[in-house]
Motif scaffolding. Sequence first.
Motif, PDB file in Angstrom:
ATOM      1  N   ALA A 230       0.826  -1.211   0.000  1.00 52.13           N
ATOM      2  CA  ALA A 230       0.000   0.000   0.000  1.00 52.13           C
ATOM      3  C   ALA A 230       0.860   1.261   0.000  1.00 52.13           C
ATOM      4  O   ALA A 230       0.508   2.273  -0.630  1.00 52.13           O
ATOM      5  CB  ALA A 230      -0.938  -0.016   1.205  1.00 52.13           C
ATOM      6  N   ALA A 231       2.021   1.196   0.699  1.00 59.02           N
ATOM      7  CA  ALA A 231       2.871   2.391   0.790  1.00 59.02           C
ATOM      8  C   ALA A 231       3.381   2.799  -0.607  1.00 59.02           C
ATOM      9  O   ALA A 231       3.445   3.990  -0.935  1.00 59.02           O
ATOM     10  CB  ALA A 231       4.053   2.116   1.716  1.00 59.02           C
ATOM     11  N   GLU A 234       0.527   4.352  -2.498  1.00 59.40           N
ATOM     12  CA  GLU A 234       0.293   5.692  -1.948  1.00 59.40           C
ATOM     13  C   GLU A 234       1.312   6.687  -2.501  1.00 59.40           C
ATOM     14  O   GLU A 234       0.995   7.835  -2.809  1.00 59.40           O
ATOM     15  CB  GLU A 234       0.404   5.593  -0.405  1.00 59.40           C
ATOM     16  N   ARG A 236       2.689   6.556  -5.324  1.00 57.84           N
ATOM     17  CA  ARG A 236       2.602   6.558  -6.795  1.00 57.84           C
ATOM     18  C   ARG A 236       3.812   5.861  -7.438  1.00 57.84           C
ATOM     19  O   ARG A 236       4.213   6.215  -8.555  1.00 57.84           O
ATOM     20  CB  ARG A 236       2.545   7.973  -7.369  1.00 57.84           C
TER      21      ARG A 236
END
Length: 356
Positions: A230-231, A234, A236
Amino acid sequence: MGSVIIGTGVAVPPRIVTNDDLAAIMDTSDEWIRSRTGVRQRHIADPGVGASDLAADAVVEALRDAAVAPEDVDVLITATMTPDQFAPGISGMVQDRCGLGHIASFDLRQQCGGYLYGLDLADALLRSGKARCVVVVGAEVHSGYMPYGASWEILRGQRSGPADPVDHAAATEARGWAVLFGDGAGAAVLATDDGPGTGFVGSVLRTDGSHADLIEVPGVGFRHQPYVDAAQLEARAHWPSMNGMELFRQAVTCMPAAVREVLAGADLTVDDLSLVIAHQANDRILDGVRKQLGVDADLVPSNIARYGNTTAATLPILLHEQRAAGRIEPGDLVCFTAFGAGAHWGASLYRVPGAR
Ligand code: ACO
């Protein structure tokens, strides 16, 4: 013994997205995109359509054009930077869909330089006698990169605007690169030829890995553990990141230098060229190539207005169009040149079989 192109084919998805369509979902304008890049529209694949699908359609058309049966192909080379899935590559999918035999097939990862590398490898396989018929296809579905969210529904005509503000902001954040690219595929069938001095008569392929960060997708790779999280999303890290100005400088320097080098190696000059099939990244880059080579616009044709940058597919799409338009005649000297992420670039020379 040399190798010659005996058939070509193209497949682009039917849906077209114009610059005005993009201006409805992000802060941009037709004027900005056209004046900086030459792009007026691009073809966009529907969800569920992958590079392998477009590649297979282009290969089928090229085989038909060459009057070659699928079982007579010895090797398939697929060039793409947007495979259907992370692994495996698309060559097996294309082999299967086209009904080719259990032949050697592989993907090339040289981005905008991929097709040039594929042609050279095909030529080497044919010259060495390892193959008698090789298909090279370049295919891309860049749409999957585009962070348009629910705005895709507007682009696909499923509803009218305005775009959701969050989607609009994301698309605007990506506008520096997102407006450049389109989807499509092109293929060529190559076969051995006994003609004296015809077919591919020279090539120069170059790499400078110190420029790998000029255009890259920095995240979602296996150096990172886990390779996607997810990081990264987040941050991009799954988006392309591009240093447009430096890329521009490298492209207008490296492509003409490679053209001159391959010509010199074959004891030829720019005046001997009938046509230059150059990578279609940007009309201003093509202008730079023409200027560096000192040639007219006609010698270095452009079709970027209709397709945008289709990465590994630009060379074969343009080749197919130039053949269809009667621009490639017996005895002509055609130069292919490309510059792509990696950085990988080069040029190759092709003497069309037959006397002038
Ligand atoms: N619409 C409107 N404005 C935009 C857009 C857009 N689509 N994209 C960028 N801008 C804005 C920027 O936000 C910036 O605004 P600011 O000055 O307020 O910050 C301004 O326009 C200038 O942005 P730059 O990125 O500096 O624009 P530049 O003049 O360098 O042009 C371009 C960008 C066209 C991408 C240029 O750098 C270029 O042609 N580079 C070559 C890159 C290329 O062709 N890549 C293709 C893939 S790589 C390959 O094929 C090898």
